[in-house]
Design a protein around this motif. Sequence first.
Motif, PDB file in Angstrom:
ATOM      1  N   TYR A  87      32.586  29.145  32.601  1.00  0.00           N
ATOM      2  CA  TYR A  87      32.031  29.244  31.289  1.00  0.00           C
ATOM      3  C   TYR A  87      32.782  28.442  30.416  1.00  0.00           C
ATOM      4  CZ  TYR A  87      30.935  31.508  26.825  1.00  0.00           C
ATOM      5  OH  TYR A  87      30.652  31.884  25.444  1.00  0.00           O
ATOM      6  N   TYR A  88      32.188  27.503  29.876  1.00  0.00           N
ATOM      7  CA  TYR A  88      32.645  26.475  28.859  1.00  0.00           C
ATOM      8  C   TYR A  88      32.752  26.768  27.507  1.00  0.00           C
ATOM      9  CZ  TYR A  88      33.919  22.079  31.036  1.00  0.00           C
ATOM     10  OH  TYR A  88      34.762  21.106  31.899  1.00  0.00           O
ATOM     11  N   GLY A  89      32.585  28.145  27.031  1.00  0.00           N
ATOM     12  CA  GLY A  89      32.777  28.801  25.800  1.00  0.00           C
ATOM     13  C   GLY A  89      32.134  27.772  24.964  1.00  0.00           C
ATOM     14  N   ASN A  90      32.772  27.704  23.442  1.00  0.00           N
ATOM     15  CA  ASN A  90      32.218  26.956  22.537  1.00  0.00           C
ATOM     16  C   ASN A  90      31.862  25.345  22.765  1.00  0.00           C
ATOM     17  OD1 ASN A  90      32.621  29.071  21.011  1.00  0.00           O
ATOM     18  ND2 ASN A  90      34.480  28.301  19.815  1.00  0.00           N
ATOM     19  N   LEU A  91      32.173  24.728  23.952  1.00  0.00           N
ATOM     20  CA  LEU A  91      31.769  23.430  24.422  1.00  0.00           C
ATOM     21  C   LEU A  91      30.391  23.393  24.914  1.00  0.00           C
ATOM     22  CD1 LEU A  91      34.985  21.928  25.874  1.00  0.00           C
ATOM     23  CD2 LEU A  91      34.440  21.951  23.478  1.00  0.00           C
ATOM     24  N   GLN A  92      29.668  24.497  25.303  1.00  0.00           N
ATOM     25  CA  GLN A  92      28.588  24.528  26.015  1.00  0.00           C
ATOM     26  C   GLN A  92      27.568  23.940  25.368  1.00  0.00           C
ATOM     27  OE1 GLN A  92      29.269  28.021  29.450  1.00  0.00           O
ATOM     28  NE2 GLN A  92      27.662  28.411  27.855  1.00  0.00           N
ATOM     29  N   GLY A  93      26.614  23.118  25.715  1.00  0.00           N
ATOM     30  CA  GLY A  93      25.512  22.439  24.995  1.00  0.00           C
ATOM     31  C   GLY A  93      25.991  21.005  24.188  1.00  0.00           C
ATOM     32  N   LEU A  94      27.406  21.014  23.748  1.00  0.00           N
ATOM     33  CA  LEU A  94      28.004  19.837  23.285  1.00  0.00           C
ATOM     34  C   LEU A  94      27.945  18.542  24.074  1.00  0.00           C
ATOM     35  CD1 LEU A  94      30.913  20.820  21.409  1.00  0.00           C
ATOM     36  CD2 LEU A  94      28.283  20.998  20.236  1.00  0.00           C
ATOM     37  N   ASN A  95      27.504  17.377  23.732  1.00  0.00           N
ATOM     38  CA  ASN A  95      27.669  16.128  24.507  1.00  0.00           C
ATOM     39  C   ASN A  95      29.210  15.890  24.743  1.00  0.00           C
ATOM     40  OD1 ASN A  95      27.905  12.916  24.475  1.00  0.00           O
ATOM     41  ND2 ASN A  95      25.874  13.607  24.880  1.00  0.00           N
ATOM     42  N   SER A 114      42.484  20.897  33.079  1.00  0.00           N
ATOM     43  CA  SER A 114      43.585  21.523  33.384  1.00  0.00           C
ATOM     44  C   SER A 114      43.395  22.828  33.983  1.00  0.00           C
ATOM     45  CB  SER A 114      44.468  21.846  32.027  1.00  0.00           C
ATOM     46  OG  SER A 114      43.781  22.860  31.338  1.00  0.00           O
ATOM     47  N   TYR A 115      44.321  23.489  34.746  1.00  0.00           N
ATOM     48  CA  TYR A 115      44.168  24.675  35.323  1.00  0.00           C
ATOM     49  C   TYR A 115      44.416  26.020  34.708  1.00  0.00           C
ATOM     50  CZ  TYR A 115      45.189  28.199  39.158  1.00  0.00           C
ATOM     51  OH  TYR A 115      44.915  29.314  39.900  1.00  0.00           O
ATOM     52  N   ASP A 116      45.173  25.690  33.651  1.00  0.00           N
ATOM     53  CA  ASP A 116      45.355  27.093  32.814  1.00  0.00           C
ATOM     54  C   ASP A 116      45.062  26.874  31.360  1.00  0.00           C
ATOM     55  OD1 ASP A 116      46.897  29.036  34.221  1.00  0.00           O
ATOM     56  OD2 ASP A 116      48.507  27.592  34.742  1.00  0.00           O
ATOM     57  N   VAL A 117      44.693  25.955  30.991  1.00  0.00           N
ATOM     58  CA  VAL A 117      44.292  25.923  29.649  1.00  0.00           C
ATOM     59  C   VAL A 117      42.665  26.047  29.673  1.00  0.00           C
ATOM     60  CG1 VAL A 117      43.889  24.360  27.535  1.00  0.00           C
ATOM     61  CG2 VAL A 117      46.083  24.336  28.659  1.00  0.00           C
ATOM     62  N   ALA A 118      42.363  26.887  28.850  1.00  0.00           N
ATOM     63  CA  ALA A 118      40.635  27.074  28.745  1.00  0.00           C
ATOM     64  C   ALA A 118      40.165  26.444  27.687  1.00  0.00           C
ATOM     65  CB  ALA A 118      40.606  28.855  28.485  1.00  0.00           C
ATOM     66  N   PRO A 119      39.104  26.131  27.742  1.00  0.00           N
ATOM     67  CA  PRO A 119      38.300  25.403  26.657  1.00  0.00           C
ATOM     68  C   PRO A 119      38.025  26.450  25.402  1.00  0.00           C
ATOM     69  CG  PRO A 119      36.689  25.724  28.402  1.00  0.00           C
ATOM     70  CD  PRO A 119      38.106  26.204  29.061  1.00  0.00           C
ATOM     71  N   PRO A 120      37.817  26.211  24.024  1.00  0.00           N
ATOM     72  CA  PRO A 120      37.765  27.245  23.370  1.00  0.00           C
ATOM     73  C   PRO A 120      36.647  28.257  23.530  1.00  0.00           C
ATOM     74  CG  PRO A 120      37.775  25.018  22.370  1.00  0.00           C
ATOM     75  CD  PRO A 120      37.523  24.857  23.685  1.00  0.00           C
ATOM     76  N   ASP A 121      37.164  29.444  23.615  1.00  0.00           N
ATOM     77  CA  ASP A 121      36.667  30.683  23.894  1.00  0.00           C
ATOM     78  C   ASP A 121      35.857  30.607  25.223  1.00  0.00           C
ATOM     79  OD1 ASP A 121      37.191  32.148  21.884  1.00  0.00           O
ATOM     80  OD2 ASP A 121      35.582  31.428  20.462  1.00  0.00           O
ATOM     81  N   GLY A 122      36.404  29.937  26.023  1.00  0.00           N
ATOM     82  CA  GLY A 122      35.787  29.665  27.543  1.00  0.00           C
ATOM     83  C   GLY A 122      36.750  30.212  28.578  1.00  0.00           C
ATOM     84  N   GLU A 123      36.457  29.877  29.828  1.00  0.00           N
ATOM     85  CA  GLU A 123      37.077  30.407  30.974  1.00  0.00           C
ATOM     86  C   GLU A 123      37.959  29.113  31.461  1.00  0.00           C
ATOM     87  OE1 GLU A 123      35.470  33.028  34.568  1.00  0.00           O
ATOM     88  OE2 GLU A 123      34.218  31.096  34.126  1.00  0.00           O
ATOM     89  N   SER A 124      39.391  29.460  31.770  1.00  0.00           N
ATOM     90  CA  SER A 124      40.244  28.249  32.333  1.00  0.00           C
ATOM     91  C   SER A 124      39.698  28.318  33.953  1.00  0.00           C
ATOM     92  CB  SER A 124      41.689  28.608  32.651  1.00  0.00           C
ATOM     93  OG  SER A 124      41.846  29.818  33.260  1.00  0.00           O
ATOM     94  N   LEU A 125      40.090  27.171  34.479  1.00  0.00           N
ATOM     95  CA  LEU A 125      39.946  27.235  35.800  1.00  0.00           C
ATOM     96  C   LEU A 125      40.656  28.209  36.968  1.00  0.00           C
ATOM     97  CD1 LEU A 125      38.277  25.253  37.856  1.00  0.00           C
ATOM     98  CD2 LEU A 125      40.564  24.179  38.442  1.00  0.00           C
ATOM     99  N   HIS A 126      41.768  28.661  36.190  1.00  0.00           N
ATOM    100  CA  HIS A 126      42.405  29.648  36.855  1.00  0.00           C
ATOM    101  C   HIS A 126      41.769  30.936  36.808  1.00  0.00           C
ATOM    102  CE1 HIS A 126      46.552  31.910  37.066  1.00  0.00           C
ATOM    103  NE2 HIS A 126      45.845  32.277  37.912  1.00  0.00           N
ATOM    104  N   GLN A 127      41.043  31.285  35.707  1.00  0.00           N
ATOM    105  CA  GLN A 127      40.319  32.734  35.506  1.00  0.00           C
ATOM    106  C   GLN A 127      39.110  32.426  36.402  1.00  0.00           C
ATOM    107  OE1 GLN A 127      39.962  32.127  31.237  1.00  0.00           O
ATOM    108  NE2 GLN A 127      40.804  34.021  31.271  1.00  0.00           N
TER     109      GLN A 127
END
Length: 201
Positions: A87-95, A114-127
């Motif tokens: 889940y890419y959070g607030n980045l979804q739909g952005l170019n 990155s493995y542990d840093v999530a995109p804004p309001d999204g899911e990290s790769l770890h999650q």
Amino acid sequence: MSLLVLVRHGQSVSNLQNVFTGSLDVALTPKGEQEAQETATKLRGFHFDTAFCSDMLRARRTLDIMLRQLGQADIPTHYNAALNERYYGNLQGLNKADTVQKYGEEQVDQWRRSYDVAPPDGESLHQTQDRVVAYYEQAIAPSLQQGQHVLVVAHGNSLRALRMYLEHFSAEHVKGLEIPTGGARVYELDNALHIKEMSDL
Ligand SMILES: O=C(O)[C@@H](CO)OP(=O)(O)O
């Protein structure tokens, strides 16, 4: 000996538009459909006992094209959101290029890879990995332990997370792992599900 084949869906409309996709349920492009056919052609001669797939349209369509072309559309297939894209959070739909312009390459690269840093309001790769690996252990591994030949169709980041687990990659190493649309990874596993052989198709 069991066989596990991981396939990333073919090119989607958002891939073509260079848009952060995540949980947006977009269709394949004609090129994406062709990639699914080409991957099935490379898998000619493989016989699958069962298939697992995310519940997203682009993965389901890829699986459908592949199984029809292989003449194996009647095998049991299991669709589960645990295999869905990160889940890419607030980045979804952005170019993606616009986002690099706005926030800089380093920041966007950290959100993307990155493995542990999530995109804004999204899911990290770890999650993402936590849910993908839990599903692998609970639903996919039992089929492999029976010696079955298993096909999995999922997404760029859900498959990066699974490959990191299966191949024991470090967080540093997984940063550089890019899986092409339609890309297939083949594993031969022993009874303890240790990897005996692996290759890209
Ligand atoms: O947008 C996404 O959801 C993913 C996969 O297409 O992109 P990225 O490779 O940038 O993580």
